[in-house]
Design a protein around this motif. Structure first.
Motif, PDB file in Angstrom:
ATOM      1  N   THR A   1     -42.768   8.169  47.409  1.00  0.00           N
ATOM      2  CA  THR A   1     -43.838   7.181  47.516  1.00  0.00           C
ATOM      3  C   THR A   1     -44.089   6.604  46.129  1.00  0.00           C
ATOM      4  N   VAL A   2     -44.014   5.281  46.051  1.00  0.00           N
ATOM      5  CA  VAL A   2     -44.201   4.583  44.783  1.00  0.00           C
ATOM      6  C   VAL A   2     -45.463   3.740  44.875  1.00  0.00           C
ATOM      7  N   VAL A   3     -46.338   3.878  43.896  1.00  0.00           N
ATOM      8  CA  VAL A   3     -47.543   3.046  43.837  1.00  0.00           C
ATOM      9  C   VAL A   3     -47.238   1.879  42.911  1.00  0.00           C
ATOM     10  N   THR A   4     -47.292   0.683  43.497  1.00  0.00           N
ATOM     11  CA  THR A   4     -47.029  -0.534  42.727  1.00  0.00           C
ATOM     12  C   THR A   4     -48.264  -1.425  42.779  1.00  0.00           C
ATOM     13  N   PRO A   5     -48.329  -2.442  41.948  1.00  0.00           N
ATOM     14  CA  PRO A   5     -49.483  -3.345  41.999  1.00  0.00           C
ATOM     15  C   PRO A   5     -49.682  -3.979  43.378  1.00  0.00           C
ATOM     16  N   SER A   6     -48.583  -4.144  44.128  1.00  0.00           N
ATOM     17  CA  SER A   6     -48.698  -4.763  45.459  1.00  0.00           C
ATOM     18  C   SER A   6     -48.941  -3.730  46.557  1.00  0.00           C
ATOM     19  N   GLY A   7     -49.136  -2.478  46.176  1.00  0.00           N
ATOM     20  CA  GLY A   7     -49.423  -1.437  47.160  1.00  0.00           C
ATOM     21  C   GLY A   7     -48.385  -0.324  47.131  1.00  0.00           C
ATOM     22  N   LYS A   8     -48.508   0.591  48.081  1.00  0.00           N
ATOM     23  CA  LYS A   8     -47.589   1.726  48.143  1.00  0.00           C
ATOM     24  C   LYS A   8     -46.295   1.316  48.842  1.00  0.00           C
ATOM     25  N   ARG A   9     -45.193   1.875  48.330  1.00  0.00           N
ATOM     26  CA  ARG A   9     -43.880   1.676  48.944  1.00  0.00           C
ATOM     27  C   ARG A   9     -43.278   3.045  49.195  1.00  0.00           C
ATOM     28  N   GLU A  10     -42.597   3.177  50.318  1.00  0.00           N
ATOM     29  CA  GLU A  10     -41.907   4.422  50.616  1.00  0.00           C
ATOM     30  C   GLU A  10     -40.411   4.174  50.549  1.00  0.00           C
ATOM     31  N   LEU A  11     -39.744   4.979  49.734  1.00  0.00           N
ATOM     32  CA  LEU A  11     -38.310   4.845  49.541  1.00  0.00           C
ATOM     33  C   LEU A  11     -37.627   6.113  50.050  1.00  0.00           C
ATOM     34  N   GLU A  12     -36.778   5.973  51.058  1.00  0.00           N
ATOM     35  CA  GLU A  12     -36.026   7.118  51.566  1.00  0.00           C
ATOM     36  C   GLU A  12     -34.674   7.133  50.876  1.00  0.00           C
ATOM     37  N   ILE A  13     -34.329   8.268  50.314  1.00  0.00           N
ATOM     38  CA  ILE A  13     -33.069   8.384  49.588  1.00  0.00           C
ATOM     39  C   ILE A  13     -31.940   8.598  50.596  1.00  0.00           C
ATOM     40  N   LEU A  14     -31.035   7.608  50.653  1.00  0.00           N
ATOM     41  CA  LEU A  14     -29.924   7.652  51.601  1.00  0.00           C
ATOM     42  C   LEU A  14     -28.659   8.219  50.972  1.00  0.00           C
ATOM     43  N   LYS A  15     -28.406   7.868  49.725  1.00  0.00           N
ATOM     44  CA  LYS A  15     -27.173   8.285  49.052  1.00  0.00           C
ATOM     45  C   LYS A  15     -27.465   8.504  47.575  1.00  0.00           C
ATOM     46  N   LEU A  16     -26.810   9.495  47.007  1.00  0.00           N
ATOM     47  CA  LEU A  16     -27.027   9.826  45.596  1.00  0.00           C
ATOM     48  C   LEU A  16     -25.707  10.110  44.921  1.00  0.00           C
ATOM     49  N   THR A  17     -25.480   9.457  43.801  1.00  0.00           N
ATOM     50  CA  THR A  17     -24.336   9.748  42.952  1.00  0.00           C
ATOM     51  C   THR A  17     -24.892  10.092  41.577  1.00  0.00           C
ATOM     52  N   THR A  18     -24.738  11.333  41.169  1.00  0.00           N
ATOM     53  CA  THR A  18     -25.306  11.763  39.884  1.00  0.00           C
ATOM     54  C   THR A  18     -24.395  11.337  38.740  1.00  0.00           C
ATOM     55  N   ILE A  19     -24.884  11.487  37.534  1.00  0.00           N
ATOM     56  CA  ILE A  19     -24.112  11.139  36.345  1.00  0.00           C
ATOM     57  C   ILE A  19     -22.850  11.988  36.247  1.00  0.00           C
ATOM     58  N   HIS A  20     -22.920  13.205  36.763  1.00  0.00           N
ATOM     59  CA  HIS A  20     -21.752  14.102  36.727  1.00  0.00           C
ATOM     60  C   HIS A  20     -20.666  13.621  37.662  1.00  0.00           C
ATOM     61  N   GLU A  21     -21.048  13.161  38.854  1.00  0.00           N
ATOM     62  CA  GLU A  21     -20.077  12.662  39.825  1.00  0.00           C
ATOM     63  C   GLU A  21     -19.477  11.342  39.358  1.00  0.00           C
ATOM     64  N   ALA A  22     -20.280  10.515  38.714  1.00  0.00           N
ATOM     65  CA  ALA A  22     -19.805   9.216  38.227  1.00  0.00           C
ATOM     66  C   ALA A  22     -18.782   9.401  37.104  1.00  0.00           C
ATOM     67  N   ALA A  23     -18.914  10.481  36.338  1.00  0.00           N
ATOM     68  CA  ALA A  23     -18.009  10.741  35.214  1.00  0.00           C
ATOM     69  C   ALA A  23     -16.633  11.220  35.688  1.00  0.00           C
TER      70      ALA A  23
END
Length: 157
Positions: free
Chosen positions: A134-156
């Protein structure tokens, strides 16, 4: 620390040090030669610039020291952290977004490069795939669901 950031900071430090040791003393010397310092605008402007350059140099050197302490081994392999690329679903905008978490010097929201210290970056750090941030922004709250993650280790790899 990413090499291009280090180079950019070093260039700015070098430029400011040159200004502080060469250009500003010459300006101050010229202004002093004009006489009465109490009403000498050139002198006061040069002294103010000197204070600003000193302060900025301090900030840059401190930031260089902070960035040199970043240990990539301490960044988790399975959670969002510095260098991670994250695909999220923003339910308020009903769209998928891709963000890469970077240092504040590299951030460029238009390119999807967000700082780990920004509101979105802070809300994502430490999260895993499937988590909802949940992110609080000036325009209100936003909910971001994490679908995919590539860490710095995987990118390397």
């Amino acid at each position: 620390m990413p090499e291009h950031i280090k180079k950019r900071l070093e260039e700015e430090i070098k430029q400011l040090e040159y200004e502080l040791t060469t250009e500003l003393p010459a300006e101050i010397k010229k202004a002093v030669a004009l006489g009465d310092l109490s009403e000498n605008a050139e002198y006061h402007m040069a002294k103010q610039r000197q204070e600003f350059v000193n302060a900025r140099l301090g900030q840059l050197k401190k930031r260089m020291a902070e960035l040199s302490l970043v240990n990539l081994a301490n960044i988790p392999n399975d959670k969002v952290g510095f260098g991670s690329t994250v695909v999220v679903f923003d339910s308020s905008k009903d769209e998928e977004l891709t963000y890469k978490l970077v240092t504040s010097e590299e951030s460029d929201v238009a390119k999807g490069l967000i700082s780990t210290t920004s509101p979105i970056g802070r809300s994502l750090v430490g999260r895993e795939v499937g988590d909802i941030a949940t992110v609080v922004t000036p325009s209100g709250k936003r909910e971001l669901e994490i679908l995919k993650l590539t860490t710095i280790h995987e990118a390397a790899e």
